[in-house]
Motif scaffolding. Sequence first.
Motif, PDB file in Angstrom:
ATOM      1  N   LEU A   1      74.410  48.347  41.125  1.00 55.95           N
ATOM      2  CA  LEU A   1      74.689  48.706  39.209  1.00 55.95           C
ATOM      3  C   LEU A   1      74.077  50.511  38.621  1.00 55.95           C
ATOM      4  O   LEU A   1      75.567  50.851  37.634  1.00 55.95           O
TER       5      LEU A   1
ATOM      6  N   ALA B   1      67.946  42.867  40.953  1.00 57.03           N
ATOM      7  CA  ALA B   1      67.237  44.181  41.642  1.00 57.03           C
ATOM      8  C   ALA B   1      65.966  43.701  41.436  1.00 57.03           C
ATOM      9  O   ALA B   1      65.030  44.666  41.644  1.00 57.03           O
TER      10      ALA B   1
ATOM     11  N   ARG C   1      66.530  44.534  46.621  1.00 56.74           N
ATOM     12  CA  ARG C   1      66.351  45.690  45.249  1.00 56.74           C
ATOM     13  C   ARG C   1      67.152  46.714  45.448  1.00 56.74           C
ATOM     14  O   ARG C   1      68.207  46.458  44.362  1.00 56.74           O
ATOM     15  N   TYR C   2      66.753  47.247  46.669  1.00 57.95           N
ATOM     16  CA  TYR C   2      67.414  48.410  46.470  1.00 57.95           C
ATOM     17  C   TYR C   2      69.231  48.400  46.373  1.00 57.95           C
ATOM     18  O   TYR C   2      69.970  48.622  45.846  1.00 57.95           O
ATOM     19  N   ASN C   3      69.481  47.168  47.416  1.00 57.77           N
ATOM     20  CA  ASN C   3      71.184  47.091  47.228  1.00 57.77           C
ATOM     21  C   ASN C   3      71.909  46.822  46.252  1.00 57.77           C
ATOM     22  O   ASN C   3      72.648  47.534  45.193  1.00 57.77           O
ATOM     23  N   ALA C   4      70.700  45.284  45.192  1.00 58.43           N
ATOM     24  CA  ALA C   4      71.167  45.528  43.891  1.00 58.43           C
ATOM     25  C   ALA C   4      71.741  47.196  42.729  1.00 58.43           C
ATOM     26  O   ALA C   4      72.032  47.029  41.954  1.00 58.43           O
ATOM     27  N   THR C   5      70.191  47.698  43.066  1.00 59.22           N
ATOM     28  CA  THR C   5      69.655  49.306  42.517  1.00 59.22           C
ATOM     29  C   THR C   5      71.178  49.592  42.191  1.00 59.22           C
ATOM     30  O   THR C   5      71.206  50.652  41.290  1.00 59.22           O
TER      31      THR C   5
ATOM     32  N   ALA D   1      74.231  41.700  47.362  1.00 55.38           N
ATOM     33  CA  ALA D   1      73.628  42.509  46.969  1.00 55.38           C
ATOM     34  C   ALA D   1      74.402  44.130  46.954  1.00 55.38           C
ATOM     35  O   ALA D   1      74.875  44.706  46.220  1.00 55.38           O
TER      36      ALA D   1
ATOM     37  N   LEU E   1      73.529  41.223  39.572  1.00 59.84           N
ATOM     38  CA  LEU E   1      72.774  42.177  39.931  1.00 59.84           C
ATOM     39  C   LEU E   1      71.718  42.545  39.284  1.00 59.84           C
ATOM     40  O   LEU E   1      70.689  42.973  39.783  1.00 59.84           O
ATOM     41  N   VAL E   2      71.404  42.515  37.961  1.00 57.43           N
ATOM     42  CA  VAL E   2      69.905  42.325  37.990  1.00 57.43           C
ATOM     43  C   VAL E   2      68.788  41.297  37.838  1.00 57.43           C
ATOM     44  O   VAL E   2      67.728  41.982  38.329  1.00 57.43           O
TER      45      VAL E   2
ATOM     46  N   GLU F   1      63.219  51.086  40.347  1.00 56.60           N
ATOM     47  CA  GLU F   1      63.411  51.144  41.678  1.00 56.60           C
ATOM     48  C   GLU F   1      63.899  51.950  42.121  1.00 56.60           C
ATOM     49  O   GLU F   1      63.620  52.581  42.917  1.00 56.60           O
TER      50      GLU F   1
ATOM     51  N   VAL G   1      70.198  49.497  35.028  1.00 54.12           N
ATOM     52  CA  VAL G   1      69.532  49.923  36.111  1.00 54.12           C
ATOM     53  C   VAL G   1      67.931  49.820  36.016  1.00 54.12           C
ATOM     54  O   VAL G   1      67.730  50.371  34.786  1.00 54.12           O
TER      55      VAL G   1
END
Lengths: 307, 158
Positions: free
Chosen positions: B62, A292, B55-59, A268, A288-289, B74, B70
């Motif tokens: 995005l 997340a 989750r934070y890194n991915a958010t 990520a 990424l979704v 989060e 996005v």
Amino acid sequence: MSSSVPLPPPSQGLPPVKPPSGKFIAQLFLVPGLIVTVAVLVLLFFSWFVGGESAPDELLKRLGDANADIRWRAANDLAQRLRRDDDLASNPKVALRLVENLQARLRDYEEAQRQFVEQAARASDEERQREQNSLRDKRKDIQYLSPCLGNLIIPVGAPLLCEIAKKDQGADEKSLALLRRQAVWSLGNLGDNLKRYDKLSPERKQAVLAEMESEAATGPASTRTSAEETLRYLRQVQDGTSPSSLGVIPTLVLCARAEDPFVREMTAHALNFWHGDAAEERQAERALVQLAGDKGTGKRIEIGEQD
Amino acid sequence: MSQINWWSKHGMTVIAVATALALVGVVIWLNRPGSLHAPERVPSSAMSPTGWEIRYNATLALARRGSDKVPLDELQEMLNEDQQLRNFTAQTQNGEPTADEQAARMTVIKALEATGALHQKQPKLDLRALNGAIDKLTHSANLTVREKAQATQKELAN
């Protein structure tokens, strides 16, 4: 006749104030200046004698030393230099030699792992321990070289890092996890470092392209493909088109489904820095979704100092 | 006269004791919970559910890409300074858990920057759900967080 107490001598006044002479002033500045100059010269001589910052060729040569500690120290020094020296980090020859070196180390390691697995049942405890130590040293060669590729500012090492990041089968679970995590981390660094290439002067960029063309045409066969792919990428960047990510985004999309939550976390993070063509962008967004909404499940492999 | 004598004998001692007590009082007041100087204790409420780092890194990724997918919930959580002080923990020399303030505030700051980047790339995206969290950050005890939050508020208003 009167006896009298002798009078104390008259008090002596302060010495007369004289302006400082030229000789006095010279002594005041020259002497300390000389002392400091001599001290600095001694320090410089000492650091040159012991070995200051080595030339890149010297570091590359030490990467092939028979002594493991010298190899690892050289790789570590090189990784640090690449972070702050844009000329070195954009040098195609240095970059391709690093790729060649890591390719060889990877082959050695895989071959050694295969032999270890085959012979482990027949070997004594002592032989098995010796082989494990040797395997660990070979693994450390890869561990020390991966960050060097990540600190370059041309994506020469991207395909090889992808190869390591994609591996999900190996004899030793912890070694596999360690190398995979490091490869994903190095891919993230490489993506971030590519911005440094944009800041190079036009002359330097031209020189890089020219040297890359030469390596693609006449360089060793083992690195010719890397040179051609990188050349294609840099030309597309120069033209302002969105080049494909040299396989990085598809690799990271794969890593987004890894069992190891730490690999997913670093994936990520790495996806912050890589962009590709339209299809790759859609793939990256989907991954990424998914990340997340990650619940952190899976097998977290703890790696300790002894590993 | 005897009183004067007493003061002349013991006056300095009285002044010294009074000064020491005053200093102790000031130190206690400065280190009261919620003050700028008190080391943050880990509140007893829960950390974010497992996987929050992923989750934070991915958010963030995005948001920086300007994706309309996005997850705002989060992002809102990342903008919650108290929650981040719960998530990021360190240990004191005595082994007591304490908040890793630097890491927590860095997360909040990155979330603010990502919000700004998201708004720049997707100006029509409705980010009003984040207004409350950003407004609260403009009153943060940390100067850098306050300034960043104010700057983000201005960006979102444009």
